[in-house]
Design a protein around this motif. Structure first.
Motif, PDB file in Angstrom:
ATOM      1  N   VAL A   1     -40.242 -28.286  22.694  1.00  0.00           N
ATOM      2  CA  VAL A   1     -39.563 -28.257  23.449  1.00  0.00           C
ATOM      3  C   VAL A   1     -37.886 -28.496  23.188  1.00  0.00           C
ATOM      4  O   VAL A   1     -37.091 -27.523  22.997  1.00  0.00           O
ATOM      5  N   GLY A   2     -38.010 -29.205  21.832  1.00  0.00           N
ATOM      6  CA  GLY A   2     -36.803 -29.805  21.495  1.00  0.00           C
ATOM      7  C   GLY A   2     -36.927 -29.714  20.079  1.00  0.00           C
ATOM      8  O   GLY A   2     -37.414 -30.520  19.606  1.00  0.00           O
ATOM      9  N   ASP A   3     -35.574 -30.451  19.095  1.00  0.00           N
ATOM     10  CA  ASP A   3     -36.127 -30.651  17.571  1.00  0.00           C
ATOM     11  C   ASP A   3     -33.892 -31.892  17.966  1.00  0.00           C
ATOM     12  O   ASP A   3     -33.238 -31.686  18.761  1.00  0.00           O
ATOM     13  N   LEU A   4     -34.344 -32.665  17.309  1.00  0.00           N
ATOM     14  CA  LEU A   4     -32.687 -33.410  16.544  1.00  0.00           C
ATOM     15  C   LEU A   4     -31.741 -32.615  16.319  1.00  0.00           C
ATOM     16  O   LEU A   4     -32.006 -31.612  15.878  1.00  0.00           O
ATOM     17  N   ASP A   5     -30.534 -32.687  16.560  1.00  0.00           N
ATOM     18  CA  ASP A   5     -29.451 -32.774  16.115  1.00  0.00           C
ATOM     19  C   ASP A   5     -28.893 -32.648  15.457  1.00  0.00           C
ATOM     20  O   ASP A   5     -28.507 -33.657  14.947  1.00  0.00           O
ATOM     21  N   THR A   6     -29.352 -33.017  13.850  1.00  0.00           N
ATOM     22  CA  THR A   6     -29.305 -32.801  13.116  1.00  0.00           C
ATOM     23  C   THR A   6     -27.904 -32.721  11.817  1.00  0.00           C
ATOM     24  O   THR A   6     -27.367 -32.483  11.026  1.00  0.00           O
ATOM     25  N   ARG A   7     -26.667 -31.437  12.963  1.00  0.00           N
ATOM     26  CA  ARG A   7     -26.096 -31.279  12.246  1.00  0.00           C
ATOM     27  C   ARG A   7     -24.561 -31.993  11.971  1.00  0.00           C
ATOM     28  O   ARG A   7     -24.427 -33.067  12.868  1.00  0.00           O
ATOM     29  N   ALA A   8     -24.039 -31.334  11.190  1.00  0.00           N
ATOM     30  CA  ALA A   8     -22.337 -32.402  10.936  1.00  0.00           C
ATOM     31  C   ALA A   8     -21.938 -32.780  12.349  1.00  0.00           C
ATOM     32  O   ALA A   8     -21.775 -32.000  12.886  1.00  0.00           O
ATOM     33  N   PRO A   9     -21.509 -33.762  12.785  1.00  0.00           N
ATOM     34  CA  PRO A   9     -20.075 -34.062  13.230  1.00  0.00           C
ATOM     35  C   PRO A   9     -19.232 -32.655  13.628  1.00  0.00           C
ATOM     36  O   PRO A   9     -18.827 -32.233  14.642  1.00  0.00           O
ATOM     37  N   GLU A  10     -18.832 -32.456  12.502  1.00  0.00           N
ATOM     38  CA  GLU A  10     -17.566 -31.750  12.174  1.00  0.00           C
ATOM     39  C   GLU A  10     -18.248 -30.156  12.777  1.00  0.00           C
ATOM     40  O   GLU A  10     -17.814 -29.730  13.728  1.00  0.00           O
ATOM     41  N   GLU A  11     -19.325 -30.175  12.673  1.00  0.00           N
ATOM     42  CA  GLU A  11     -19.721 -28.481  13.289  1.00  0.00           C
ATOM     43  C   GLU A  11     -20.094 -28.324  14.998  1.00  0.00           C
ATOM     44  O   GLU A  11     -19.853 -27.669  15.069  1.00  0.00           O
ATOM     45  N   ARG A  12     -20.878 -30.126  15.363  1.00  0.00           N
ATOM     46  CA  ARG A  12     -21.016 -30.458  16.468  1.00  0.00           C
ATOM     47  C   ARG A  12     -19.720 -29.673  17.306  1.00  0.00           C
ATOM     48  O   ARG A  12     -19.320 -28.653  18.178  1.00  0.00           O
ATOM     49  N   GLN A  13     -18.733 -30.354  16.445  1.00  0.00           N
ATOM     50  CA  GLN A  13     -17.427 -30.477  17.256  1.00  0.00           C
ATOM     51  C   GLN A  13     -16.639 -29.282  17.716  1.00  0.00           C
ATOM     52  O   GLN A  13     -16.051 -28.442  18.451  1.00  0.00           O
ATOM     53  N   ARG A  14     -17.416 -28.407  16.256  1.00  0.00           N
ATOM     54  CA  ARG A  14     -16.820 -26.722  16.165  1.00  0.00           C
ATOM     55  C   ARG A  14     -17.313 -25.811  17.592  1.00  0.00           C
ATOM     56  O   ARG A  14     -16.460 -24.780  17.873  1.00  0.00           O
ATOM     57  N   MET A  15     -18.875 -25.979  17.560  1.00  0.00           N
ATOM     58  CA  MET A  15     -19.374 -25.040  18.899  1.00  0.00           C
ATOM     59  C   MET A  15     -19.166 -26.039  20.395  1.00  0.00           C
ATOM     60  O   MET A  15     -18.636 -24.896  20.721  1.00  0.00           O
TER      61      MET A  15
END
Length: 521
Positions: free
Chosen positions: A418-432
């Protein structure tokens, strides 16, 4: 009057309950009670399911020195009932072969497509003809869509969709020179691959093209659909099999299966096993869970077509022969289950009928239907696919299928994930997030302008060796370092005294420099 009860003569449930009551630990006693309730529920479920499983699965059994592959179709027809014997027939159509065949999802209708332009759809149980066409051009493949009212034909240049009466509904002009087709029933997607090597997905409910993927491996020689995860398997001329999803522009998996071109691919209904045939004369069984070879068989002539039934029987068409293997996924078989010879005609396509012990194969001289006991699923779920559905039930099933249609992005190797934890950096998430809100063009423009901003240059500051040496010798004081510092200070004082003459006035060298001092006088 006293009665003596023997524990061995007591019912099994009473013996278990007495043992549970004698347990001194309260936690252990509760666990045993819960386990006993689970056993009771399991026995109750098995007994209730017996009412739904009305049919027994048959099969061929040999006695003594007999072998099942020696039985002919005439002998089998003499032993079965009249309705089953009528399902075995031979259509002689020498002028339009070789033929490719396909069954509808409920196993009621049979679709034929001759390479020279003959198309026919009919109910093979009742013998009633739905439609018959002559398109006067080459036909490479035929495929039923979500039910028996629509079917797709891969003709010389384009793919055409016809209805039950034979009327042309649509022409897919983006699907050019298609050689193989597969339909995804839960996604309402028609997957095609052609001579150009492009895998294309067409949504038959909306008419939109979902994906167009370049395989970069040339024309695909084989195509199969995994019914468990809806992943498309393509066979190529270099002996590899690639697994594709419409949400990925690159193959999910690439396997080297044969030393020559792959001629046919078939997938087990459970999605765990794959069967491949190559021009090197090998028939191989693969475990898709770990992508390893399980068994390998030799065919005297390279196999041209493969298919796997609902009960796990493998049909192999090689030359004029059709061979059926039983229980080939568990152990390597020494002899086939059934064999059939079609004299004077090469087998082009083999296909098992869903929910029935019937195997149809197309050859140069027409189409032949064989009776294969034990190949079909005897007990089926009518809420999933109903072979005896009425017109009203078919309409309701189509509406429910459209309401529950799955999106193409859900096609993955593991559909249970189904899904997994979002382990990206906060900057990358904000960029998306910015990419979704401001748009891709605006974000790219801002990144480009940021790159154009001038930066201060630093000479010699980026050398990794210098950074390492500075860190290493920054806090270390030794004799060599003291001597070097004293020499540098002495040289600095000498240079300062050099620019002064005996009167204390600045010299010509100091005024004009070392290069122009000789021209001062």
């Amino acid at each position: 009057m006293d009665f003596v009860v023997n524990a061995s003569t007591m019912p099994l449930g009473a013996t278990k309950r007495s043992k549970i009551r004698r347990a001194k630990d309260i936690k252990l006693r509760n666990n045993l009670k819960q386990l006993d309730r689970r056993y009771k529920d399991a026995r109750r479920a098995v007994k209730s399911s017996e009412y739904l499983l009305q049919e027994d699965i048959g099969g061929l059994e040999a006695e003594g020195m007999e072998r099942t592959f020696k039985f002919t179709q005439e002998q089998i027809k003499q032993e079965v009932d009249i309705s089953t014997a009528a399902k075995g027939f031979d259509l002689r159509l020498e002028d339009y072969g070789p033929y490719c065949v396909d069954y509808s999802r409920n196993g009621r209708k049979l679709l034929l497509g001759g390479k020279r332009g003959h198309i026919a759809a009919f109910d093979f149980r009742e013998g009633s003809l739905d439609t018959e066409l002559h398109v006067n051009e080459i036909v490479r493949d035929v495929k039923y869509l979500h039910n028996d009212t629509f079917f797709a034909i891969a003709q010389k240049k384009y793919v055409f969709i016809y209805d039950k009466s034979g009327a042309e509904i649509h022409c897919l002009k983006k699907h050019i020179e298609v050689t193989h087709m597969e339909f995804l029933p839960y996604h309402f997607l028609l997957a095609t691959v052609g001579n150009a090597g492009w895998l294309k997905y067409q949504d038959t409910s909306t008419g939109d093209q979902v994906a167009e993927l370049r395989t970069k491996l040339g024309p695909s020689s084989a195509m199969a659909l995994n019914p468990w995860n809806a992943v498309v398997h393509l066979g190529h001329a270099n002996g590899t099999v690639s697994l594709w999803s419409p949400s990925s522009s690159t193959p999910l998996v690439k396997m080297i299966c044969h030393k020559g071109p792959v001629s046919s691919v078939a997938i087990h209904r459970g999605g765990n096993y794959m069967s491949t045939a190559g021009m090197d004369g090998q028939l191989k069984i693969w475990d898709i869970r770990n992508f390893r070879e399980v068994h390998a068989y030799y065919t005297p002539t390279p196999a041209t077509s493969l298919d796997i039934s609902e009960r796990g029987l493998i049909s192999v068409g090689w030359g004029p022969h059709v061979t059926v293997w039983n229980d080939a996924f568990r152990t390597k078989q020494k002899s086939p289950y059934m064999t059939h010879l079609s004299p004077g005609s090469i087998v082009n396509d083999v296909k098992f009928c869903p929910f029935d012990d019937v195997l149809a194969f197309g050859h140069d001289n027409g189409v032949t239907s064989l009776i294969v006991p034990g190949s079909g699923e005897a007990n089926f779920d009518t809420l999933e696919v109903n072979p005896y559905e009425t017109l009203q039930q078919r309409r309701e099933t189509e509406v429910q299928g459209l309401l529950n249609k799955l999106q193409p992005e859900m096609i993955t190797l593991d559909p249970n994930f189904v899904g997994d934890l979002d382990t990206r950096a906060p900057e990358e998430r904000q960029r998306m997030v910015n990419l979704e809100t401001t748009g891709e063009q605006d974000l790219k423009k801002k990144e480009y302008e940021k790159k154009l901003e001038p930066r201060a240059k630093q000479r010699g500051r980026n050398s990794s060796l210098r950074r390492y040496l500075r860190k290493r010798t920054n806090n270390v004081i030794d004799d060599r370092r003291v001597r070097v510092q004293n020499a540098l200070e002495k040289e600095k004082k000498m240079r300062q005294n050099l620019w002064k003459d005996e009167h204390g006035l600045p010299s010509d060298e100091r005024k004009f420099g070392l290069a122009l001092a000789r021209f001062a006088k």
